[in-house]
Design a protein around this motif. Structure first.
Motif, PDB file in Angstrom:
ATOM      1  N   ILE A 273      -3.275  -4.099   2.395  1.00  0.00           N
ATOM      2  CA  ILE A 273      -2.721  -2.860   2.945  1.00  0.00           C
ATOM      3  C   ILE A 273      -3.034  -2.699   4.428  1.00  0.00           C
ATOM      4  O   ILE A 273      -2.139  -2.558   5.246  1.00  0.00           O
ATOM      5  CB  ILE A 273      -3.204  -1.652   2.116  1.00  0.00           C
ATOM      6  N   PRO A 277       0.559  -2.866   7.141  1.00  0.00           N
ATOM      7  CA  PRO A 277       0.946  -1.509   6.734  1.00  0.00           C
ATOM      8  C   PRO A 277       2.450  -1.321   6.646  1.00  0.00           C
ATOM      9  O   PRO A 277       2.945  -0.728   5.686  1.00  0.00           O
ATOM     10  CB  PRO A 277       0.348  -0.630   7.829  1.00  0.00           C
ATOM     11  N   LEU A 330      -1.894   6.078  -0.489  1.00  0.00           N
ATOM     12  CA  LEU A 330      -2.315   6.077   0.913  1.00  0.00           C
ATOM     13  C   LEU A 330      -2.731   7.454   1.399  1.00  0.00           C
ATOM     14  O   LEU A 330      -2.438   7.839   2.518  1.00  0.00           O
ATOM     15  CB  LEU A 330      -1.181   5.556   1.806  1.00  0.00           C
ATOM     16  N   ASN A 331      -3.337   8.249   0.527  1.00  0.00           N
ATOM     17  CA  ASN A 331      -3.993   9.435   1.055  1.00  0.00           C
ATOM     18  C   ASN A 331      -5.362   9.537   0.396  1.00  0.00           C
ATOM     19  O   ASN A 331      -5.651   8.826  -0.571  1.00  0.00           O
ATOM     20  CB  ASN A 331      -3.161  10.692   0.805  1.00  0.00           C
ATOM     21  N   MET A 335      -6.543   7.400  -2.823  1.00  0.00           N
ATOM     22  CA  MET A 335      -7.404   6.219  -2.685  1.00  0.00           C
ATOM     23  C   MET A 335      -8.751   6.454  -3.333  1.00  0.00           C
ATOM     24  O   MET A 335      -9.262   5.594  -4.059  1.00  0.00           O
ATOM     25  CB  MET A 335      -7.568   5.886  -1.213  1.00  0.00           C
ATOM     26  N   ILE A 494      -7.335   5.034   6.103  1.00  0.00           N
ATOM     27  CA  ILE A 494      -6.027   5.672   6.000  1.00  0.00           C
ATOM     28  C   ILE A 494      -5.483   5.994   7.382  1.00  0.00           C
ATOM     29  O   ILE A 494      -4.341   5.655   7.716  1.00  0.00           O
ATOM     30  CB  ILE A 494      -6.123   6.936   5.131  1.00  0.00           C
ATOM     31  N   VAL A 497      -4.154   2.846   8.945  1.00  0.00           N
ATOM     32  CA  VAL A 497      -2.886   2.382   8.383  1.00  0.00           C
ATOM     33  C   VAL A 497      -1.754   3.321   8.790  1.00  0.00           C
ATOM     34  O   VAL A 497      -0.742   2.892   9.346  1.00  0.00           O
ATOM     35  CB  VAL A 497      -2.991   2.309   6.842  1.00  0.00           C
ATOM     36  N   LYS A 498      -1.983   4.603   8.557  1.00  0.00           N
ATOM     37  CA  LYS A 498      -0.945   5.578   8.896  1.00  0.00           C
ATOM     38  C   LYS A 498      -0.573   5.438  10.364  1.00  0.00           C
ATOM     39  O   LYS A 498       0.588   5.359  10.743  1.00  0.00           O
ATOM     40  CB  LYS A 498      -1.443   6.988   8.605  1.00  0.00           C
TER      41      LYS A 498
END
Lengths: 518, 100, 488, 167, 659
Positions: A273, A277, A330-331, A335, A494, A497-498
């Protein structure tokens, strides 16, 4: 001391194994107790990690160790680069925690070759710990592959009647995935170098920093995801699991369920991940679908199994569906839920396999139809079994609930609402198959004469179960002890990635002339 | 006027003849002879090229090829004799115990 | 007359051929000793030959230390790092082989003392191939190698299989020599010389010559000669039969030493001589590599005789090696070198186990013959497992490191698909390697393997091989650095 | 004039080569092979390489072929038992034909374009071929020469090992 | 001030643990075990009373007691917290009060059972979970209790686990409840997520929800969805259509369990939950309507089934379902107070009824046992004329019947009439609901008296051999009966309707619950508009209706005992349908259960094994096939090999030179 804690913890079992090889093969008590001691010591060595408050505050890697291992100037370089953060912390502890239990559970279960069995267990522990702590992709891969070997023998030598098929299937299935991943690893490494990163080995920290064009990301991600998805296992790559579980000896199944499967999920969180991403963004719907299908499918198939172990195996497919759903959300909730659910699954399913093992040792069958009415003969087992059953059903107050709830909630919050809804249906089905199984095994009249003389759990077996039970409730009631130390790392992950995904949206990264395909 | 190509073509023909022989004959010794034929074909092209280019290397090479041929002849025939002692035959079709 | 001698002597430079020279001397000495020693007594000869090899190794190592290339004999040899590296491989192969040979030969009833001399000669031939810088030297080295191998393969003159192996190897080898020579002839015709460096210079000087069909045809025919020795599809077909029929130690040796030698010569020719044709030959080798890996692995699956299975596996490993050659970049080539060394250790090790496990006549070297072997003979079992894992390419073994570098080279050069095919192939290979373990450990023992005696020599060679495999697997960088330096 | 001679010889060579390949009895093939060798020797002479011609006769016709015939006699192989793999013949023909075709093509299209050296016909005539060969053998080609000796040694040892009856 | 609230659930928990762990080996004696169990509940009853009184004298009626944090993950901050307000206070009293009575009763009833300790630890555990449910300060803690009671009902229904039927019933109960919980969870998630992401209020705390709920907007889709989801949860827990089927089966459990769980407390959780979230529900008129309709439908539907049952407990079970229907009707029409009121009174008389039936069954069981007969001790057709043998039971049973039939000045009268009045006059009510309700009431009266007559009156149909073994139960059984009967009689006076409040006592209950409900009712002006005269008129009417029911029953089962047979003969088909509960279970099996299993089998056999593994193994087979094909190229003939080489050369040269 503490700066080498991880290495100490990781290689202690290996050293133990080497020593073990010098113990005469016929002195079984010594072999067993020695192994038990080694695993226990490992556990106590790893214990300080749990009480380190650094994890509460910082998302940095702790206990990092760095040593250049292989360095061939110009070609490539790989380092012994280890450390843990909130994400790997609990998986490491889970490993060290489960191992003694696994060893203890095999006290009577190994008919032959105790020495080999114990040696392999220790080797396996080193491999697993190594995989969890390595911060170098290459190092990770080495441990990752190393895990296969002991497991292969554990299944193949001490397994059930169909063990050979199961062992070979397990090995090849998993290896195919990881080989493709190897190609991807090498590729991404040279890509990083070509795009001007000064790579310090395969250190993931630096991989995190690089920007890969979306098209390329997709391929690499698929290669990684394929390998991890097999290990998880995600539908439809799960078929090795029932065979492996059913054939493996109790300790094998326990370790397989409790820890090995987590390698896959952990791989997603740690590598697939954050490295790719955007690719994740692209694949999200499909992956989420697979998770949900896995949940429902696993439950449905589990429902109709006639073999207890197979049933539990398929239930793992469903549980890990929840884990992955949470991870892909993905939050933070998702997670954290996924992570805690990994631990829960480790504890609950591990315990279930232990229980099945207990029954199997007594009756040498796992056919549900062979049982019925055991509750009358073995009240203690019944009680424990019931608690575990409900924890794996996800009853509030037990660990299972926390994980599933958060995973679903996370998915719910992150645009995956409908997936979450369907996943919640899985919660119902879980109740169906678990309770049905429980009823058929434990309730009813004690018809089968073979069951009439069953002994209830021995002291040893109770001792095995108690720690698991404690954690069933501990996680259920005070999960914050775990969340506090996960959250910083997860938040950091996170955000990263975000952030990348946002960047990718606004300005498309154009690659340096990247390695052409021939 | 004889050009280099004449020689080369000739050697090519001989070479393919030799190949043909190797592929068809059943008698190991004959096959070996065919191989010799091929080597000679090569020798021919070596020497013709050498004299065409006007340097010695080619001819020296042929010199060594002959040596090799001799050595191979010795060993090869020894092998055949050894085989013949066991099987009373040196037909290539007879040595097919090892297969698949 | 004077000047002739001077020029002759001027060319002589013994340091350029010292290793092979030592071996030759020892070889001859052995022949003499053999003459004067009672028949059937070969042990001392074996140990002397090992001494010879060790001395050579020491010399080679020293030679490596001073790290300067020695040329000589009018550019026919070059004792450069490249050659030295391969020399080490040959020496390792020879030592391991001889160690396991003595008791084996006695068991099979052929305690022949020329055997050791021949192995030394073979090694010398291999060295000439590796260090030869002139097609002529390489050719002669190749012939020394081949001819002694023909003999060694057919050594058991009473044994039909051995005869057959020798004869097949001989006929096909001679046949392939024909093609090789034709290729040389064509190249000679184009470049007017047989010196590799000169050919290279000529080709890069006259680009026109690159388009000349004779060049390319020459390149192809020349390659076939070496590909035959390496055992590349479709020139591989002799391999299984010969490997199966030849005495096991010889099989072990053949699969490692000569293969490495052929690769060495091939590399030198391709990179120095035909560097300008890289587009063509890398393309050719791409196809052949895929074919070789695939055929080797697939056919190995259906084998039940272990020697034969390992033969096919060695075919597939030749394919992996080719992958590195295709990549033709620094890491690829040094990867190949590393791979050959690793392969030498693991494969000879595996064969050494077979040597010990076999009954007289070796009828029992089948999968069924290994049922439960691991329980009855734990040491051999574990060793075999490690060798097999290394052959599979699992970390942390030499096999993994080797494969890794080779594929890394390919990927770096952009041959992604080749790499993918490669790894998928090794996934296929897992099956038949695992199956051996299935028989050794997952099956109940049928017999007690009482005939298996742990002979000192073979055990030593197994241990050495184990050390090699693990050392190269865990700390590959030292050797890899050497290989890197060796790359020209 | 010379060209006719060439063609004559060529025809003979090809025919005898063909006989080598086709004769039923190995002895006949051997004889045919002998014929081929002799003709080739002629070509060598035409190519200003008399020495090569000489050793061609000596080594090939003299040594190798004798050895072969000797073996044939020793193993008294009569006419090879005709196990005819007819289809194999067809394939072989095709392949051989293809090889011939390809090499013809190669030779036609490509041309030997080496750096021409100083050894010319009249030089050979003046200095003498043998001496030239000897010169280069003992200067430039010293090492291969030595290797060749080892090669022969190996061959001898090998032959002995393989054929001697007792251990 | 209220910081010792945790004691209330704590005692039962301790009781459960002690009995569970030590019961079998250490304590052994039934006396001790029973004492511990009962005492634990009694203690928490005392504590509750204490706090109740404290609350009465307190202006601030709503107290949120936070213990410690449970999950804190990002915006999701969940605490272990208790909410103590009039609503929970009342529930506490009911649960602990009735609970302790039933514990006492159990000591007698379960006497001699081998799983005695198990029973009491389960029962305590149930009380604990129920208290968690009631006290839960946020939706998640409530959910803990919510599923906890589900678990305990599973355990207690499956108490006689050797009986397959018991196991099935237990499983069914849990699974059906799970379906409800599915709704609960979804509602919770949607609520949390919508409030948070759209209005920035990340909370699931009831107080805060009540405070910020309005942000969702009255009648908005989302709030409707949320409330519907929660209502699904309620139907599961409180056995409403369509999820009521588990409750009748649940009668497999011991009778006190049925009294406690499946009459008095757990099944009312749904009602309680709606009461908790009255704010939200009031905002969704559509949902309210659904609730009212479902409630009414359940009330009448269950009643019909109640007609034809012969098992005394089943009759009571269906009447419970139907009474719960009444409560939901109340909630649906906005009569929150009335709903809770009926909940309370119902707890009294239904518990009493169940315990009475228990006492009867107990007696019958003994009698039959003594006489070595294996007739069904629960079948009313074996009873009759028990009055003279067990007067106390008869008296209490009769009183409760009057109460449930809504005879004036019994507890049921007030609560039921208030419900009917609201359903008639409330701004959310409607004529239709009232009509249905009234009919249901009539039917209730009928079948309850049918039950009464068949059991206690008429001539005795018990097997003569067992006759003289039948006798009254011990005091531990009768005492609770008496207490509950008293409550069933006077319990109603806490909520005297305004219309007939001649002595101006005022509707104490209404006033007490005001802090919880009035705000909502005012905000969304939910009120019963109508003159006192109408109200009185309706009251009389409903009493008459009740009387009719009783009258019919009297005629059919006292005066002309042959009538029922005639009827069943006449409407045999109808009777069969009713007797078989309209075949609803079969329908569900056909629609849901069997297809699931079939699909499961399909997935396993036809997909998992056939397709996926087929592909996986297929690779293996293909590989082996190719392999065994290729190996035959290796003919062993030298010339084949040579040919192979030549072909290779030809192809390569051909490709490079010609190509």
């Amino acid at each position: 001391m503490s700066e080498h804690l991880l290495s100490l913890m990781t290689f202690l079992p290996l050293v133990g194994m080497v020593i073990l090889l010098f113990i005469p093969r016929d002195n079984e008590p010594l072999l067993k107790s020695f192994t038990l001691i080694v695993t226990l010591v490992t556990f106590f060595v790893s214990l300080p990690l749990a009480f380190n408050d650094a994890f509460r505050t910082s998302s940095e890697m702790q206990y990092t160790e760095f040593a250049s291992w292989i360095n061939i100037g110009g070609f490539f370089q790989m380092n012994y680069n280890v450390g843990i953060d909130g994400i790997s912390l609990w998986l490491v502890l889970l490993t060290t925690f489960i191992m003694p239990i696994a060893v203890l559970s095999t006290w009577k279960a190994v008919p032959k070759g105790v020495k080999g069995f114990m040696a392999l267990l220790l080797l396996l522990e080193t491999a697993m710990l190594g995989a969890f702590i390595s911060l170098d992709l290459f190092l990770f891969y080495i441990f990752w592959e190393l895990m296969l070997i002991p497991m292969y023998f554990l299944i193949g030598i001490w397994g059930g009647k169909n063990r050979i098929y199961a062992a070979v299937k397990f090995f090849i299935y998993t290896a195919v995935g990881s080989l493709l991943m190897l190609v991807a690893i090498i590729y991404v490494y040279y890509y990083a170098i070509q795009s001007g990163l000064s790579m310090d080995g395969f250190s993931i920290a630096q991989f995190y920093m690089m920007e890969i064009p979306a098209g390329l990301q997709l391929w690499l991600f698929l290669a990684f995801a394929f390998s991890f998805a097999i290990k998880v296992p995600m539908f439809p790559l799960h078929t090795w699991l029932p065979d492996a579980h059913t054939e493996a000896p109790t300790a094998g199944s326990v370790i397989l369920a409790a820890i090995l499967l987590k390698m896959g999920t952990y791989g997603f969180v740690r590598f697939a991940i954050p490295l790719f991403p955007e690719a994740l963004q692209t694949c999200m719907p499909y992956l989420a679908t697979l998770c949900v299908v896995g949940i429902i499918y696993g439950s449905l198939v589990a429902m109709v199994q006639s073999d207890v172990k197979k049933l539990v195996a398929y239930s793992s497919v469903a549980h890990l569906g929840f884990v992955m759903l949470g991870v892909f959300a993905l939050n933070l909730q998702g997670m954290a839920g996924g992570l805690i659910q990994m631990i829960n699954h480790g504890i609950s399913t591990g315990a279930l396999f232990l229980i099945v093992g207990f029954i199997y040792e007594r009756r040498h069958t796992r056919e549900i139809s062979e049982f019925g009415g055991l509750a009358k003969r073995m009240p203690i087992l019944t009680t424990i079994f019931m608690i575990i059953t409900f924890s794996s059903i996800g009853l509030p107050g037990t660990n299972g609930f926390v994980g599933e709830f958060l995973a679903i909630m996370g998915a719910f919050e992150s645009g995956l609402r409908w997936y979450a809804v369907v996943a919640t249906l899985g919660v119902i089905l879980a109740a169906v198959y678990m309770l049905w199984m429980f009823q058929r095994v434990m309730f009813g009249e004690l018809t089968n004469p073979k069951n009439a003389e069953l002994k209830d759990l021995s002291a040893r077996e109770i001792v095995i179960m108690i720690p698991l039970l404690i954690f069933v409730f501990w996680i259920g009631i005070f999960p914050n002890t775990f969340f506090d130390k996960m959250n910083p790392s997860l938040e950091n992950l996170i955000d990263q990635v975000k952030g990348k995904q946002q960047v990718a949206m606004v300005q498309h990264v154009d690659a340096p002339e990247h390695l052409e395909f021939k | 006027m004889i050009t280099i190509n004449h020689y080369l073509v000739l050697s090519a023909i001989l070479f393919s003849l030799g190949t043909f022989g190797v592929l068809t004959r059943k008698n190991a010794i004959v096959i070996f002879m065919c191989i010799e034929l091929m080597l000679n074909a090569v020798n021919l092209s070596f020497i013709s090229l050498s004299s065409y280019l006007g340097n010695m290397d080619g001819q020296i090479f042929v010199f060594f090829v002959m040596t090799v041929a001799a050595a191979e002849a010795a060993v090869g025939l020894a092998l055949m004799i050894a085989f013949f002692r066991n099987r009373e035959s040196i037909a290539v079709d007879d040595f097919s115990l090892l297969k698949w | 007359m004077e000047n002739l001698v001077q020029t002759a002597l001027a060319n002589v430079n013994f340091s350029a051929i010292m290793p092979s020279l030592i071996l030759i001397c020892f070889g001859m000495a052995l022949l003499l000793i053999g003459v004067f020693s009672r028949r059937g007594r070969t042990t001392h000869i074996a140990w002397i030959s090992i001494i010879g090899l060790v001395i050579t190794a020491v010399y080679t190592y020293v030679d490596w230390m001073d790290a300067e290339s020695h040329f000589g004999f009018a550019g026919h040899v070059a004792q450069d790092n490249f050659a030295v590296f391969f020399n080490i491989i040959f020496l390792v192969a020879a030592v391991l082989t001889i160690l396991m040979s003595d008791d084996y030969l006695k068991r099979e009833g052929y305690p022949i003392n020329e055997y050791y001399a021949l192995i030394l000669f073979t090694t010398a031939g291999a060295m000439w191939m590796a260090s030869g810088t002139d097609l002529m030297t390489i050719f002669l080295g190749l012939e020394v190698l081949s001819i002694s191998l023909y003999v060694l393969a057919g050594l058991f003159r009473g044994d039909v299989r051995s005869n057959e192996a020798g004869l097949k190897y001989f006929l096909l080898g001679a046949f392939s020599t024909g093609f090789l020579l034709y290729g040389v002839a064509l190249l000679y015709g184009v470049a007017g010389t047989t010196n590799i460096a000169d050919i290279g210079m000529y080709l890069s000087a006259h680009k026109a010559a690159l388009g000349n069909p004779m060049t390319i045809a020459g390149m192809v025919l020349l390659s076939t000669g070496f590909l035959f020795k390496i055992g590349v599809v479709p020139f591989h077909m002799w391999t299984p039969d010969v490997y199966q029929g030849a005495p096991t130690p010889i099989t072990a040796f053949m699969s490692a030493g000569p293969k490495a030698a052929a690769i060495a010569a091939f590399l030198r020719i391709l990179l120095l001589g035909l560097g300008d044709l890289q587009a063509e030959w890398s393309m050719m080798l791409w196809v052949l590599a895929v074919l070789t890996m695939t055929v080797g692995n697939f056919v190995a699956i259906s084998q039940t005789n272990l020697k034969r299975m390992l033969a096919y596996s060695s075919i597939s490993h030749a394919g992996y090696a080719l992958v590195g050659i295709v990549a033709a970049n620094e890491i690829g080539i040094s990867g190949v070198m590393f791979y050959m060394l690793a392969y030498t250790f693991m494969n000879i090790g595996a064969f050494a186990v077979l040597v010990l496990a076999g009954k007289k006549g070796e009828e029992n070297l089948t999968l069924d013959g290994f049922a439960g072997f691991g329980y009855k003979r734990p040491f051999l079992g574990v060793a075999m497992c490690i060798f097999l894992f290394s052959l599979m390419g699992l970390p942390p073994t030499a096999g993994f490191a080797g494969k890794f570098y080779v594929f890394a080279g390919a990927i770096k050069a952009g041959y992604i698909w080749l790499a993918i095919i490669g790894v998928l192939n090794s996934a296929v290979s897992l099956y038949y390697y695992l199956r051996v373990m299935v028989y050794m450990y997952f099956r109940e023992p049928l017999e007690d393997y009482s005939w298996v005696k742990l002979h000192a020599g073979a055990v030593i060679s197994i241990v050495l091989a184990l050390l090699g495999v693990l050392y190269l697997g865990v700390l590959p960088d030292g050797v890899m650095e050497m290989a890197k330096l060796a790359f020209f | 004039m010379e060209i006719f001679y060439f063609y004559l010889l060529a025809v003979v060579v090809i025919i005898s080569g063909f006989l080598v390949v086709t004769c039923k009895s190995p002895v006949n093939s051997a004889i045919a092979l002998m014929m081929t060798f002799v003709c080739l020797a002629n070509f060598y002479v035409m190519l200003h390489a008399p020495f090569m011609a000489a050793i061609q006769i000596m080594v090939y016709a003299g040594a190798i072929l004798m050895l072969i015939i000797f073996t044939i006699m020793l193993l008294n192989l009569g006419t090879a038992v005709a196990r005819k793999g007819s289809h194999s013949v067809v394939w072989a023909t095709v392949l051989a034909f293809l090889i011939a075709l390809q090499s013809y093509f190669v030779i036609n299209r490509g041309r030997p374009s080496g750096t021409t050296g100083e050894i010319t016909a009249d030089l050979v005539a003046k200095v003498g071929h043998t001496e030239l060969i000897a010169r280069s053998l003992f200067t430039d080609f010293l090492l291969p020469f030595e290797i060749a000796s080892i090669l022969l040694l190996v061959a001898i040892v090998g032959a002995v090992v393989l054929v001697k009856k007792d251990v | 001030m209220y910081d010792k609230l945790w004691l209330i659930p704590f005692f039962p928990l301790v009781g459960a643990i002690i009995n569970g762990l030590l019961g079998k080996k250490v304590l052994k004696s039934e006396k001790v075990i029973g004492a511990i169990g009962t005492l634990a509940v009694a203690l928490s009853f005392v504590v509750s009373c204490n706090y109740f009184i404290q609350l009465l004298g307190d202006e601030n009626k709503i107290h949120n007691e936070r213990l410690f944090s449970w999950m804190s993950v990002g915006q999701l901050q969940v605490d272990w917290e208790f909410l103590f307000d009039p609503l929970s206070a009342i529930m506490l009293l009911v649960v602990t009060g009735v609970g302790s009575l039933i514990h006492l009763y159990s000591i007698g009833y379960m006497h001699g059972e081998e799983g005695f300790y198990r029973y009491f630890s389960y029962l305590n555990l149930f009380i604990f979970s129920m208290l968690m449910l009631v006290l839960g300060g946020n939706a998640l803690v409530m959910f803990v209790g919510w599923e906890g009671v589900g678990l305990c009902s599973y355990l207690l229904i499956g108490y006689y686990f050797e009986k397959k039927s018991a196991g099935d019933a237990a499983k069914k109960a849990f699974v059906v409840n799970r379906v409800g919980d599915f709704g609960f969870l979804l509602g919770l998630l949607t609520l949390f997520w919508t409030l948070g992401s759209e209005h920035g209020v990340w909370t699931i705390n009831f107080v805060e929800i009540a405070e910020h709920g309005h942000l969702l907007g009255t009648g908005s889709v989302v709030v409707t969805v949320i409330t519907l989801c929660f209502f699904l949860g309620a139907t599961g827990k409180s056995a409403q259509i369509p999820l009521y089927t588990w409750l009748p089966d649940a009668m497999e459990g011991p009778t006190p369990v049925s009294a406690l769980i499946h009459a008095a407390t757990m099944v009312t959780a749904g009602v309680y939950m709606i009461g908790r979230m009255n704010g939200l529900f009031a905002m969704a008129p559509d949902t309210m309507m659904v609730v009212a309709i479902i409630g009414a439908a359940t009330a009448i539907f269950a009643a019909t089934i109640g007609f034809a049952q012969n098992d005394i407990k089943r009759v009571l079970a269906y009447s419970t379902v139907s009474q719960l229907g009444f409560m939901f009707m109340a909630m649906g029409v906005g009569a929150f107070t009335a709903g809770i009121f009926h909940l309370m009174t119902h707890a009294f008389f239904k518990a009493c009824l169940f315990l009475g039936s228990g006492s009867v069954i107990h007696a019958m069981h003994h009698a039959l046992h003594k006489a070595h007969l294996d007739d069904d001790p629960q079948d009313m057709r074996n009873m009759g004329g028990l009055r003279k043998f067990m007067p106390v039971t008869w008296a209490t049973f009769g009183i409760s019947c009057l109460a449930i039939a809504g005879m004036p000045f019994f507890a049921g009268f007030f609560s039921k009439d208030e419900i009917l009045w609201w359903s008639f006059a409330s701004s959310r009510g409607s004529m239709f609901v009232w009509v249905v309700g009234s009919i249901a009431a009539c039917m209730t009266a009928f079948y309850m008296f049918r039950c009464l007559y068949m059991t206690f009156h008429g001539d005795q149909k018990t097997d003569p051999r067992a006759k003289d073994h039948v006798h009254e139960s011990p005091w531990v059984i009768t005492l609770p009966l008496v207490v509950l009967a008293v409550l069933a009689t006077v319990g109603g006076f806490v909520g005297i309707p305004h219309a007939i409040d001649f002595f101006h006592v005022g509707n104490k209950l209404d006033q007490f619950l005001a802090p919880v409900f009035h705000h909502t009712q005012q905000t969304y002006d939910i009120a019963a508009h109508g003159s006192a005269s109408t109200e009185i008129a309706l009251m009389v009417l409903s009493v008459l209706i009740g009387l009719t029911g009783i009258a019919i029953a009297t005629v059919m089962y006292m005066k002309r005992p042959d009538l029922p047979a005639k009827f069943t003969a006449k409407f045999s088909k109808l009777h069969r349908w009713v007797y078989n509960k309209w075949y609803i279970d079969e329908l569900y099996d056909f629609l849901i259960v069997n297809p699931c299993k079939a699909f499961g089998h399909f997935c396993w056999r036809s997909f998992d094994v056939a397709v996926i593994d087929g592909i996986v193994n297929g690779f293996g087979f293909v590989t082996k096939g190719i392999s065994s094909g290729l190996r035959y190229l290796q003919t062993g003939l030298t010339q084949t090999y040579a040919a192979g080489m030549v072909i290779g050369v030809v192809v390569l040269v051909g490709y490079f030179v010609l190509g």
